[in-house]
Design a protein around this motif. Sequence first.
Motif, PDB file in Angstrom:
ATOM      1  N   ARG A 150       0.804  -1.226   0.000  1.00 41.08           N
ATOM      2  CA  ARG A 150       0.000   0.000   0.000  1.00 41.08           C
ATOM      3  C   ARG A 150       0.834   1.272   0.000  1.00 41.08           C
ATOM      4  NH1 ARG A 150      -4.729   0.650   4.414  1.00 41.08           N
ATOM      5  NH2 ARG A 150      -5.452   2.708   3.869  1.00 41.08           N
ATOM      6  N   PHE A 151       1.951   1.263   0.751  1.00 48.40           N
ATOM      7  CA  PHE A 151       2.752   2.479   0.900  1.00 48.40           C
ATOM      8  C   PHE A 151       4.194   2.334   0.392  1.00 48.40           C
ATOM      9  CE2 PHE A 151      -0.461   2.743   4.304  1.00 48.40           C
ATOM     10  CZ  PHE A 151      -1.069   3.923   3.930  1.00 48.40           C
ATOM     11  N   GLU A 152       4.518   1.171  -0.199  1.00 53.67           N
ATOM     12  CA  GLU A 152       5.896   0.907  -0.637  1.00 53.67           C
ATOM     13  C   GLU A 152       6.860   1.216   0.504  1.00 53.67           C
ATOM     14  OE1 GLU A 152       6.750   2.842  -4.327  1.00 53.67           O
ATOM     15  OE2 GLU A 152       4.990   1.992  -5.303  1.00 53.67           O
ATOM     16  N   LEU A 153       6.588   0.601   1.633  1.00 53.01           N
ATOM     17  CA  LEU A 153       7.309   0.864   2.868  1.00 53.01           C
ATOM     18  C   LEU A 153       7.915  -0.443   3.361  1.00 53.01           C
ATOM     19  CD1 LEU A 153       7.540   3.319   4.856  1.00 53.01           C
ATOM     20  CD2 LEU A 153       5.530   2.408   6.000  1.00 53.01           C
ATOM     21  N   SER A 154       9.226  -0.461   3.573  1.00 54.32           N
ATOM     22  CA  SER A 154       9.874  -1.678   4.077  1.00 54.32           C
ATOM     23  C   SER A 154       9.629  -1.815   5.576  1.00 54.32           C
ATOM     24  CB  SER A 154      11.381  -1.636   3.806  1.00 54.32           C
ATOM     25  OG  SER A 154      12.017  -0.721   4.683  1.00 54.32           O
ATOM     26  N   MET A 155       9.902  -3.008   6.076  1.00 58.70           N
ATOM     27  CA  MET A 155       9.744  -3.259   7.507  1.00 58.70           C
ATOM     28  C   MET A 155      10.656  -2.331   8.320  1.00 58.70           C
ATOM     29  SD  MET A 155       9.711  -7.012   9.327  1.00 58.70           S
ATOM     30  CE  MET A 155       9.259  -7.760   7.785  1.00 58.70           C
ATOM     31  N   THR A 156      11.881  -2.160   7.859  1.00 60.07           N
ATOM     32  CA  THR A 156      12.822  -1.287   8.572  1.00 60.07           C
ATOM     33  C   THR A 156      12.338   0.157   8.550  1.00 60.07           C
ATOM     34  OG1 THR A 156      14.633  -2.762   7.975  1.00 60.07           O
ATOM     35  CG2 THR A 156      15.241  -0.572   8.741  1.00 60.07           C
ATOM     36  N   GLU A 157      11.833   0.599   7.403  1.00 59.17           N
ATOM     37  CA  GLU A 157      11.312   1.969   7.315  1.00 59.17           C
ATOM     38  C   GLU A 157      10.147   2.167   8.282  1.00 59.17           C
ATOM     39  OE1 GLU A 157      12.409   2.891   2.652  1.00 59.17           O
ATOM     40  OE2 GLU A 157      10.517   1.889   3.142  1.00 59.17           O
ATOM     41  N   TRP A 158       9.241   1.186   8.331  1.00 57.90           N
ATOM     42  CA  TRP A 158       8.115   1.300   9.257  1.00 57.90           C
ATOM     43  C   TRP A 158       8.603   1.360  10.695  1.00 57.90           C
ATOM     44  CZ3 TRP A 158       3.769   3.080  10.540  1.00 57.90           C
ATOM     45  CH2 TRP A 158       3.058   2.596  11.617  1.00 57.90           C
ATOM     46  N   ARG A 159       9.571   0.538  11.037  1.00 52.18           N
ATOM     47  CA  ARG A 159      10.090   0.555  12.412  1.00 52.18           C
ATOM     48  C   ARG A 159      10.722   1.899  12.743  1.00 52.18           C
ATOM     49  NH1 ARG A 159      12.421  -5.642  12.662  1.00 52.18           N
ATOM     50  NH2 ARG A 159      10.359  -6.592  12.849  1.00 52.18           N
ATOM     51  N   VAL A 160      11.457   2.462  11.798  1.00 47.53           N
ATOM     52  CA  VAL A 160      12.037   3.798  12.018  1.00 47.53           C
ATOM     53  C   VAL A 160      10.911   4.803  12.240  1.00 47.53           C
ATOM     54  CG1 VAL A 160      13.306   5.695  10.918  1.00 47.53           C
ATOM     55  CG2 VAL A 160      14.194   3.354  10.773  1.00 47.53           C
ATOM     56  N   MET A 161       9.878   4.730  11.415  1.00 45.51           N
ATOM     57  CA  MET A 161       8.769   5.671  11.562  1.00 45.51           C
ATOM     58  C   MET A 161       8.089   5.535  12.920  1.00 45.51           C
ATOM     59  SD  MET A 161       7.111   5.661   7.718  1.00 45.51           S
ATOM     60  CE  MET A 161       5.799   6.806   8.162  1.00 45.51           C
ATOM     61  N   THR A 162       7.905   4.311  13.392  1.00 45.99           N
ATOM     62  CA  THR A 162       7.244   4.135  14.690  1.00 45.99           C
ATOM     63  C   THR A 162       8.097   4.688  15.821  1.00 45.99           C
ATOM     64  OG1 THR A 162       8.086   1.883  14.998  1.00 45.99           O
ATOM     65  CG2 THR A 162       5.924   2.122  13.953  1.00 45.99           C
ATOM     66  N   ALA A 185       7.763   8.421  15.709  1.00 47.23           N
ATOM     67  CA  ALA A 185       6.457   8.846  16.218  1.00 47.23           C
ATOM     68  C   ALA A 185       6.472   8.886  17.741  1.00 47.23           C
ATOM     69  CB  ALA A 185       5.359   7.905  15.718  1.00 47.23           C
ATOM     70  N   ARG A 186       7.133   7.926  18.333  1.00 53.97           N
ATOM     71  CA  ARG A 186       7.197   7.829  19.805  1.00 53.97           C
ATOM     72  C   ARG A 186       8.243   8.760  20.394  1.00 53.97           C
ATOM     73  NH1 ARG A 186       6.727   7.782  24.579  1.00 53.97           N
ATOM     74  NH2 ARG A 186       6.818   6.000  25.966  1.00 53.97           N
ATOM     75  N   PHE A 187       9.364   8.935  19.684  1.00 50.13           N
ATOM     76  CA  PHE A 187      10.483   9.743  20.179  1.00 50.13           C
ATOM     77  C   PHE A 187      10.913  10.727  19.099  1.00 50.13           C
ATOM     78  CE2 PHE A 187      10.758   5.471  22.028  1.00 50.13           C
ATOM     79  CZ  PHE A 187      10.628   5.771  23.370  1.00 50.13           C
ATOM     80  N   PRO A 188      10.157  11.809  18.887  1.00 50.82           N
ATOM     81  CA  PRO A 188      10.512  12.757  17.821  1.00 50.82           C
ATOM     82  C   PRO A 188      11.813  13.493  18.124  1.00 50.82           C
ATOM     83  CG  PRO A 188       8.656  13.574  19.098  1.00 50.82           C
ATOM     84  CD  PRO A 188       8.962  12.199  19.612  1.00 50.82           C
ATOM     85  N   GLU A 189      12.422  13.949  17.050  1.00 49.03           N
ATOM     86  CA  GLU A 189      13.654  14.734  17.115  1.00 49.03           C
ATOM     87  C   GLU A 189      14.798  13.984  17.788  1.00 49.03           C
ATOM     88  OE1 GLU A 189      13.180  18.809  18.257  1.00 49.03           O
ATOM     89  OE2 GLU A 189      11.565  19.118  16.810  1.00 49.03           O
ATOM     90  N   ILE A 190      15.015  12.756  17.330  1.00 50.56           N
ATOM     91  CA  ILE A 190      16.182  11.998  17.770  1.00 50.56           C
ATOM     92  C   ILE A 190      17.058  11.731  16.548  1.00 50.56           C
ATOM     93  CG2 ILE A 190      15.006  10.957  19.747  1.00 50.56           C
ATOM     94  CD1 ILE A 190      14.859   8.330  18.167  1.00 50.56           C
ATOM     95  N   SER A 191      18.288  11.363  16.800  1.00 53.70           N
ATOM     96  CA  SER A 191      19.231  11.094  15.720  1.00 53.70           C
ATOM     97  C   SER A 191      19.056   9.671  15.202  1.00 53.70           C
ATOM     98  CB  SER A 191      20.667  11.275  16.229  1.00 53.70           C
ATOM     99  OG  SER A 191      20.982  10.250  17.161  1.00 53.70           O
ATOM    100  N   ALA A 192      19.641   9.408  14.052  1.00 53.22           N
ATOM    101  CA  ALA A 192      19.624   8.051  13.503  1.00 53.22           C
ATOM    102  C   ALA A 192      20.320   7.095  14.467  1.00 53.22           C
ATOM    103  CB  ALA A 192      20.283   8.020  12.131  1.00 53.22           C
ATOM    104  N   ARG A 193      21.366   7.566  15.110  1.00 53.57           N
ATOM    105  CA  ARG A 193      22.084   6.724  16.088  1.00 53.57           C
ATOM    106  C   ARG A 193      21.150   6.318  17.228  1.00 53.57           C
ATOM    107  NH1 ARG A 193      25.205   2.862  16.762  1.00 53.57           N
ATOM    108  NH2 ARG A 193      25.545   2.578  18.938  1.00 53.57           N
ATOM    109  N   GLU A 194      20.324   7.257  17.679  1.00 51.85           N
ATOM    110  CA  GLU A 194      19.369   6.944  18.746  1.00 51.85           C
ATOM    111  C   GLU A 194      18.298   5.963  18.262  1.00 51.85           C
ATOM    112  OE1 GLU A 194      18.963  10.769  21.567  1.00 51.85           O
ATOM    113  OE2 GLU A 194      18.960  11.236  19.417  1.00 51.85           O
ATOM    114  N   VAL A 195      17.932   6.035  16.990  1.00 46.89           N
ATOM    115  CA  VAL A 195      16.997   5.057  16.422  1.00 46.89           C
ATOM    116  C   VAL A 195      17.630   3.672  16.508  1.00 46.89           C
ATOM    117  CG1 VAL A 195      15.835   4.277  14.316  1.00 46.89           C
ATOM    118  CG2 VAL A 195      15.833   6.717  14.910  1.00 46.89           C
ATOM    119  N   VAL A 196      18.900   3.577  16.139  1.00 45.72           N
ATOM    120  CA  VAL A 196      19.624   2.299  16.218  1.00 45.72           C
ATOM    121  C   VAL A 196      19.627   1.797  17.655  1.00 45.72           C
ATOM    122  CG1 VAL A 196      21.914   1.225  16.014  1.00 45.72           C
ATOM    123  CG2 VAL A 196      21.066   2.723  14.192  1.00 45.72           C
ATOM    124  N   ASP A 197      19.949   2.668  18.597  1.00 44.94           N
ATOM    125  CA  ASP A 197      20.010   2.270  20.008  1.00 44.94           C
ATOM    126  C   ASP A 197      18.657   1.797  20.528  1.00 44.94           C
ATOM    127  OD1 ASP A 197      22.682   2.972  20.002  1.00 44.94           O
ATOM    128  OD2 ASP A 197      22.365   4.907  21.005  1.00 44.94           O
TER     129      ASP A 197
END
Length: 149
Positions: A40-52, A55-67
Amino acid sequence: MTLETVPAHAPLELEHFLPYRLSILSNTVSQSIASEYQDRFELSMTEWRVMTILARFPEISAREVVDRSAMDKVAVSRAVARLVNAGRVDRGIHDGDKRRSVLQLSEAGWAIHDEVAPLARAHERDLLARLDEGEQAQLNSILDKLLAL
């Protein structure tokens, strides 16, 4: 035979090996949810996880997403790049510090999130409905203990 009595040279019985079973369960559950948003959205599982996470922790770095996700750094970096290029995530500067970028969902990203999140919650409800309340509480307790490693 218990784990303590299995010879060291014995092959792993994957069907009884906890990490394997958890991986299979995770992949099965994640893929059943992913089918709802991939086409429906051409969205990978990893992309969806990053988005979630954003949504929960706005304004964080990519490194914080990894952590926060324990996902592979390269996979997160690629997902973030695709999300930024697709206009689903905005990349900004943290308090004027040009060395540190922060990420947040764009308006388009929020629109997708707000359509997919209820679908994900429905999948979770359907999955947990297979367990009674006591089993659900036990599962949460066990997961909390194992995730605290």
